[in-house]
Design an enzyme around this catalytic site. Sequence first.
Site, short mmCIF file in Angstrom:
data_model
loop_
_atom_site.label_atom_id
_atom_site.label_comp_id
_atom_site.label_asym_id
_atom_site.label_seq_id
_atom_site.Cartn_x
_atom_site.Cartn_y
_atom_site.Cartn_z
N ASP A 117 0.81 -1.22 0.00
CA ASP A 117 0.00 0.00 0.00
C ASP A 117 0.85 1.26 0.00
OD1 ASP A 117 -2.12 1.74 0.13
OD2 ASP A 117 -2.50 1.44 2.26
N ASP A 177 -1.69 5.22 -5.78
CA ASP A 177 -2.04 4.36 -4.65
C ASP A 177 -2.16 2.90 -5.06
OD1 ASP A 177 -2.88 3.24 -2.33
OD2 ASP A 177 -4.80 4.29 -2.22
#
Length: 423
Positions: free
Chosen positions: A93, A302
Amino acid sequence: MAYYLTSFHPFLAAIIICLVFLPLHFSPIQGNTNEGFSINLIRKTSPKIFPQRLRGLSAISRTPQSPISAYLGEYLMEISIGTPPVKVYGIADTGSDLTWTQCVPCNNCYKQLNPMFDPQKSSSYSNIPCNSNLCHELNTGVCSPQKQCNYTYGYADDSMTQGALSQETVTLTSTTGESVPLKGIVFGCGHNNTGTFNDHEMGIIGLGGGPVSLISQIGSSFGGKMFSQCLVPFHTDVSVSSRMSFGKASKVSGNGVVSTPLVAKDDKTLYFVTLLGISVGNTYLHYNGSSNTVEKGNMILDSGTPPTMLPTQFYDQVVAQVKNQVKMKPIVDDPGLGSQLCYRTKNNLNGPMLTAHFEGADVTLAPIQTFIPPKDGVFCLAFTNISTDVGIYGNFVQSNFLIGFDLEAKMVSFKPTDCTKNK
Ligand SMILES: *[C@@H]1O[C@H](CO)[C@@H](O)[C@H](O)[C@H]1NC(C)=O
Ligand SMILES: *[C@@H]1O[C@H](CO)[C@@H](O)[C@H](O)[C@H]1NC(C)=O
Ligand SMILES: *[C@@H]1O[C@H](CO)[C@@H](O)[C@H](O)[C@H]1NC(C)=O
Ligand SMILES: *[C@@H]1O[C@H](CO)[C@@H](O)[C@H](O)[C@H]1NC(C)=O
């Protein structure tokens, strides 16, 4: 500063079938005024003989890396923690900083296939006391009755983890196959974890830019804060892995590399870049948020969010242009697909190429990177709308690019790559 991102998960959940996880962290870390913390490498080279040459060689052979594979819309990255090392598969992440895994004893955990990490079985585990600076780096750290740092860390989709902020030895593997143990890495031993996790996901690996992220913690040991990722296409079997590389040797270079500047904002976690527009085939569409001017840093890269999210006006323009160019009728009779733009076809969708025009870098996307098959014979544009002016460049469109994040030079580089061959 990413609080606004908490608002859209229900919408996302409704439209992205079984790919509902959106782990953007919403509690930006404050007070990163000091240099953070240092880590010690066990494998030190002898300073006695030819120190410079040895240092050069060792830096290359010790370039640490991690296998990473696709599973249900997220990317699972393998690291080992503890002594003896235990494998942990966490969601890679770039939208958050804290690395955490589910730990026993479990006050409240989600179902996980592999055994949970047991700190009592590791000789290198230590709790961080609540008076430590490290506890304050995470502004949600509080004192437990034992004066240890009890953290809570939340995500935009209301997933959260709570537990003991700890330090552990994290072991990665070098390019030459040796173990690279990294001592004293700050991580969360999560005893209370809830949210949209599946049973393959043992936690999250925080690859953001803030002080507690894995990148910030290991950067100085390997020649600088930089890493590269190569995400395989989303439907690739979980047994096929690509790799993440860390440190100076992860620099992305060679033919076909394009680069765009990272834009510094108050939020140190998120990687902001500037998207000028998107071309659908040969039709250029100017990035259009609430104003017609393009703001610097209007997109977040992201790896933890599957779809690409664009401000509604701009999203509508992109969708209209895609509809215009795909010579098929969109699916309108499947409520399960929500308002997504989807097509029914037995073969791979023959859609237009899209080009993301970042400042200084045109990134061309083939249909396999922009249309996902949520079920057999259905292809959906992996884009959705967002009510803010800052969009998200999601993980589907990042697949099949070697993407280098150079936090020292403050640049992100893209190189078209078949990530299934990036061993
Ligand atoms: C887990 O954390 C949530 C959020 O802080 C809290 O409301 C809940 O009581 C906790 N559960 C346990 C079992 O500690
Ligand atoms: C951490 O805090 C929560 C409440 O915020 C509490 O339920 C939990 O027992 C605490 N854990 C520890 C180890 O102190
Ligand atoms: C941006 O969107 C607004 C609202 O839909 C529209 O009026 C305007 O023409 C658009 N601007 C551009 C440059 O496309
Ligand atoms: C997305 O677009 C739809 C249709 O235009 C709209 O109803 C919805 O509010 C938008 N969602 C967000 C988060 O802006």
